[in-house]
Design an enzyme around this catalytic site. Sequence first.
Site, short mmCIF file in Angstrom:
data_model
loop_
_atom_site.label_atom_id
_atom_site.label_comp_id
_atom_site.label_asym_id
_atom_site.label_seq_id
_atom_site.Cartn_x
_atom_site.Cartn_y
_atom_site.Cartn_z
N HIS A 1 0.87 -1.18 0.00
CA HIS A 1 0.00 0.00 0.00
C HIS A 1 0.91 1.23 0.00
O HIS A 1 1.57 1.50 1.01
CB HIS A 1 -0.87 0.03 1.26
CG HIS A 1 -1.75 -1.17 1.43
ND1 HIS A 1 -3.07 -1.18 1.06
CD2 HIS A 1 -1.51 -2.40 1.95
CE1 HIS A 1 -3.61 -2.37 1.33
NE2 HIS A 1 -2.67 -3.12 1.88
N PHE A 2 0.95 1.94 -1.12
CA PHE A 2 1.83 3.11 -1.19
C PHE A 2 1.07 4.43 -1.05
O PHE A 2 1.64 5.50 -1.17
CB PHE A 2 2.68 3.07 -2.47
CG PHE A 2 3.85 2.09 -2.39
CD1 PHE A 2 4.24 1.53 -1.18
CD2 PHE A 2 4.57 1.75 -3.53
CE1 PHE A 2 5.33 0.65 -1.11
CE2 PHE A 2 5.66 0.87 -3.46
CZ PHE A 2 6.03 0.32 -2.25
N ASP B 1 2.44 -7.03 2.43
CA ASP B 1 1.32 -6.19 2.90
C ASP B 1 1.87 -4.93 3.58
O ASP B 1 1.42 -4.56 4.67
CB ASP B 1 0.39 -6.96 3.83
CG ASP B 1 -0.92 -6.20 4.07
OD1 ASP B 1 -1.14 -5.16 3.43
OD2 ASP B 1 -1.71 -6.65 4.92
O1 DOR Z 1 -3.81 -4.15 8.39
C1 DOR Z 1 -4.12 -3.84 7.27
N1 DOR Z 1 -3.88 -2.60 6.79
N2 DOR Z 1 -4.71 -4.74 6.48
C2 DOR Z 1 -5.22 -4.40 5.28
O2 DOR Z 1 -5.73 -5.24 4.62
C3 DOR Z 1 -5.20 -2.99 4.83
C4 DOR Z 1 -4.05 -2.32 5.40
C5 DOR Z 1 -4.01 -0.82 5.17
O3 DOR Z 1 -4.27 -0.39 4.05
O4 DOR Z 1 -3.65 -0.12 6.10
#
Ligand code: DOR
Length: 448
Positions: free
Chosen positions: A70-71, A312
């Site tokens: 996630h950027f 992740d």
């Molecule tokens: O812990 C998480 N944070 N799980 C996810 O699936 C999304 C992510 C986030 O975008 O912060």
Amino acid sequence: MLTTLGAARRHADLLVRSGTVVTPEGSVEADIACVDGRIVSLDARGWSASEVVEADGLHVLPGVIDTQVHFREPGLEHKENLEAGTRGAVLGGVTAVFEMPNTRPTTLHRADLERKIAAASGRAWCDVAFYIGGSSVNAGELGHLETLPGCAGVKVFMGSSFGDLLADDDAVLRQILAHGRRRVAVHAEDEARLRERRPIVEASGDVRDHGRWRDVDSAINATRRMVGMAAETGRPLHILHVSTAEEMAFLASHRNRVTVEVLPHHLTLCAPECYERLGTLAQMNPPVRDARHREALWRALREGTVDVLGSDHAPHTLEEKSRPYPQSPSGMPGVQTLLPVMLDHVSRGRLSLRRLVELTSAAPARVFGMAGKGSIAVGYDADLTLVDLKATREITNRWIASVCGWTPYDGMRVTGWPLATIVRGHVVMHEDVVLGHPMGQPVRFGRA
Ligand code: DOR
């Protein structure tokens, strides 16, 4: 053709010399010649080159591919951005990433995808592909959207995690599965159960209850539902960050349709110790669970139920993380520590280097149909990660490039470290220093 061309010239743009090269055949001593961003020879002893990287004493791995980051750009750049996120990636030995759609705005339409690709141009240090979010508003168009250049495929959030993307209704999920052919990546937590159980943590305010709220049934119920619907529609699935023993037992009997990801966080951290030591810094979805689950994930990894390791990478600022639980956001950074943490597991004998390479290069390329990546092979992109298996280093917050500026592994000593990262023949990291300029490009995919 490339081989002939290379042999005639015997001059490479880049030569990676005297390394132990990890190929699908096994490890071999070889000199790798790269021309125009591609590997042209694995037998390049005696070649001249414009640039030489000495890999004596190092292992040369196919570039590490992280298919879950996630950027945060656009909209949440106070947590992360494409430049810093990809800089962290190459510092950690990663040569390509797939970026997630829960940005602001969410990535739902062609224009959202194209805006991300444009934002990465000239700013990304490694190659990038972007997921399109699957939702009720775009379900009918997904068959087209998933074929756009630079698209990694469709990502579905079945349970609320962070951001506004949610598809929890079976009718919508069926519609998503019915439109398109590529493998759908799924965050499998059951929204109805999460809503029902939220009062547990509202009452306790204790992060140690995170796994009690988002319990095993939240995970396995969603995974079962989605696998059942995928069987009806004939669609292949990729279940992200599997965290429970129960899901692994179930998924082992659905390997014909479903591929499986695990995270270094779930293999490394353990409840309740991680919550006692790190508090809400260890809070993520699905949660880090106890030793029984961690052992089951390792067993599944050893037995072949697991296809892919992803990080992740989900950064939030320390200020956000210090809000009282459960107002604190879920997620930990991880793109930069994926390889060092997993190399440390290799050094402790928990998995072989060959299996690690399969999980981080060959399998992501195969599972997602990437073109020209995932293997050290003539004709493939010259994406290489050079590692010193004997180097012992300390992971520190200071080393972290992410805008968030922290890692749950601060202070951890690891054995095994990425010494250089090469993306399509460009040396972009050497000995913890980023070099050159950001020349990342959209990842290419083969069409079935
Ligand atoms: O812990 C998480 N944070 N799980 C996810 O699936 C999304 C992510 C986030 O975008 O912060």
